[in-house]
Enzyme design. Structure first.
Site, mmCIF file in Angstrom:
data_model
loop_
_atom_site.group_PDB
_atom_site.id
_atom_site.type_symbol
_atom_site.label_atom_id
_atom_site.label_comp_id
_atom_site.label_asym_id
_atom_site.label_seq_id
_atom_site.Cartn_x
_atom_site.Cartn_y
_atom_site.Cartn_z
ATOM 1 N N ASN A 156 70.883 28.545 24.284
ATOM 2 C CA ASN A 156 71.889 27.514 24.013
ATOM 3 C C ASN A 156 71.333 26.286 23.289
ATOM 4 O OD1 ASN A 156 70.593 27.192 26.593
ATOM 5 N ND2 ASN A 156 72.033 25.566 27.064
ATOM 6 N N GLU A 252 64.634 25.150 35.369
ATOM 7 C CA GLU A 252 65.974 24.558 35.231
ATOM 8 C C GLU A 252 66.946 25.715 35.170
ATOM 9 O OE1 GLU A 252 69.305 23.891 34.129
ATOM 10 O OE2 GLU A 252 68.530 23.518 32.114
ATOM 11 N N CYS A 286 74.118 23.689 30.302
ATOM 12 C CA CYS A 286 73.887 23.543 31.735
ATOM 13 C C CYS A 286 74.454 22.246 32.286
ATOM 14 C CB CYS A 286 72.397 23.641 32.038
ATOM 15 S SG CYS A 286 71.386 22.453 31.137
#
Length: 480
Positions: A156, A252, A286
């Site tokens: 992303n 993460e 995210c």
């Protein structure tokens, strides 16, 4: 002059190499193949790890000034070719050209932050004489590199999230093995190109392209790899943690970000901010807003503003200057989002905007009345869907915000400082944005979450701490 290898070869131990087996790279907008990269084999990864051991010694020997100069030169390389980098980001991924330009600009800034923080990686003196009997001792601590770091990155943010691992890694004196997402390897290779151009010594960096099933376990299980820095999904992160053994982990792992809208705020501004926060990068973010809790007294008014804002998001070709949102990374992901929305509708939810799929494109979607046990409420949708819920109080909003197994960032819109501080103290997340959506980040701030959102913190200065160790030096003085 830089070797133009991005998208055609991989950087294996500082050398650009090719392989007969290749992986095609597609533009998710139209399914057209735009390039291909080598499909590395297990033997390639084993070699990369072997070379990285040598590279770790080379990286540690670089002076602070040399590390700074390399990172600054690589940043300048990106700046000089920002449009080229942006087009690569946009074509291989989901971002619009304007979003991609922003990412390229940020990646250069991330490298510069690494250069700045390299000079700040200092130690301090320790008062050993605080303990009786140690009056003749004095000393200090300093930071030394972890060694070999594996950086596994997602699709992303295919340039800046790689920079967020490589920049602090090099600044701290480590060797890096980067395994970019199979869908978006070209941007990572272009970053490698920038670092090679900047004079990074051979063997310090590998950017290896390949299928996770072929090379992933070899990388994460190796005892010669001292740290894994991973950005991706919770399930994959848990699998890596189980296989990694005794080594440092920084992870993460995504989120299900909440936002709270209090009655005293400017509802239109809040709706506009939350729409931007929900649909940037086609919702594959995210930090993207997923659940919005609104005080009941202004729920209907806010719903009108939010519905209008979501309906106004302009879909189109990614390279068009006036496009707000493009496709998801592939049609499979768009179908998954569609299935989750349909499940929510079957359970009693209803659509206020969007809810339509065209291939890999899923229209910006706003839902209400979705029950708490729906998959799309509990899990990370990672797509262009946001939900709204009325609440009777701030306490209820905070409680419901905390009910999922994620805690990356959250937002609250209010003019009441007490409400803002209460949310800041009681939301179980890594960051609370006041009068902003959860989708806010600068590259210098600590970034990470709690619960299923991961371990450790990124943000260059904080990642350098993760990517280094403290060594104590103590002198016992005989004649003092």
């Amino acid at each position: 002059m830089a070797t133009k290898t991005a998208g055609r070869k991989m950087l294996l131990g500082g050398e650009w190499v090719d392989r007969e087996d290749r992986i095609p790279v597609y533009d998710p907008e139209n399914g057209e193949q735009i390039d291909s990269v080598p499909a590395a084999a297990k033997e390639d990864m084993e070699y990369a790890i072997q070379v990285a051991e040598e590279g770790a010694a080379i990286a540690e020997s670089l002076t602070v000034r040399e590390r700074m100069d390399i990172l600054n030169k690589a940043a300048a390389y990106i700046d000089e070719r920002r449009e080229e980098f942006a087009e690569t980001i946009a074509k291989e991924g989901s971002k619009t050209i304007n979003e991609a330009r922003g990412e390229a600009k940020r990646a250069a800034e991330t490298l510069r932050l690494g250069a700045e923080e390299a000079r700040r990686l200092t130690g301090e003196s320790i008062n050993f004489d605080q303990m009786p009997g140690n009056e003749n001792r004095m000393g200090y601590y300093y930071h030394f590199p972890v060694g070999v770091i594996a950086a596994i990155t997602p699709f992303n943010d295919p340039l800046n999230l790689v920079a967020h691992k490589v920049s602090p890694g090099i600044a701290a004196g480590n060797a890096m093995i980067v395994k970019p997402a199979t869908e978006t390897p070209l941007s990572a290779l272009k970053l490698a190109e920038a670092l090679v151009h900047a004079g990074l010594p051979k063997k310090v960096l590998t950017v290896i392209t390949g299928r996770g099933r072929d090379i992933g376990d070899t990388l994460v299980e190796s005892s010669k790899v001292n740290m894994i820095s991973f950005t991706g999904g919770l399930e994959t992160g848990e699998a890596i943690a189980k296989k990694a053994g005794l080594k440092k982990l920084s992870m993460e792992l995504g989120s299900n970000s909440p936002a709270i809208v209090m009655a005293d705020t400017d509802l239109k501004k809040a709706a506009d901010s939350l729409t931007s926060g929900a649909f940037a990068a086609s919702g594959q973010n995210c930090l993207g807003v997923q659940r919005i809790f609104i005080e009941s007294s202004v729920y209907d008014e806010f719903k009108k503003h939010m519905t209008k804002a979501v309906s106004s998001v302009k879909l189109g070709r990614k390279l068009s200057e006036d496009t707000d949102m493009g496709p998801l990374i592939n049609e499979k992901e768009a179908k998954r989002v569609q299935e989750w929305v349909e499940e929510a509708l079957d359970a009693g939810g209803n659509i206020l905007a969007g809810g339509k799929r065209e291939g890999a494109l899923y229209h910006p979607t706003l839902l209400e009345n979705v029950p708490e046990d729906a998959t799309i409420v509990k899990e990370e949708v990672f797509g262009p869907v946001v939900m709204i819920f009325p609440v009777d109080s701030l306490d209820e909003a905070i409680t419901r915000s905390n009910q999922v197994n994620y805690g990356l960032q959250a937002g609250i819109f209010t003019k009441n400082i007490d409400a803002a501080m209460k949310a800041a103290r009681r939301l179980h997340v890594g960051g609370v944005m006041i009068n902003d959506s959860s989708d806010f980040r600068i590259d210098a701030m600590p970034f990470g979450g709690v619960k299923g959102s991961g371990l450790g913190r990124e943000g260059v200065a904080f990642a350098i701490e993760e990517m280094s160790e403290k060594r104590i030096i103590c002198f016992k003085l005989e004649d003092f």
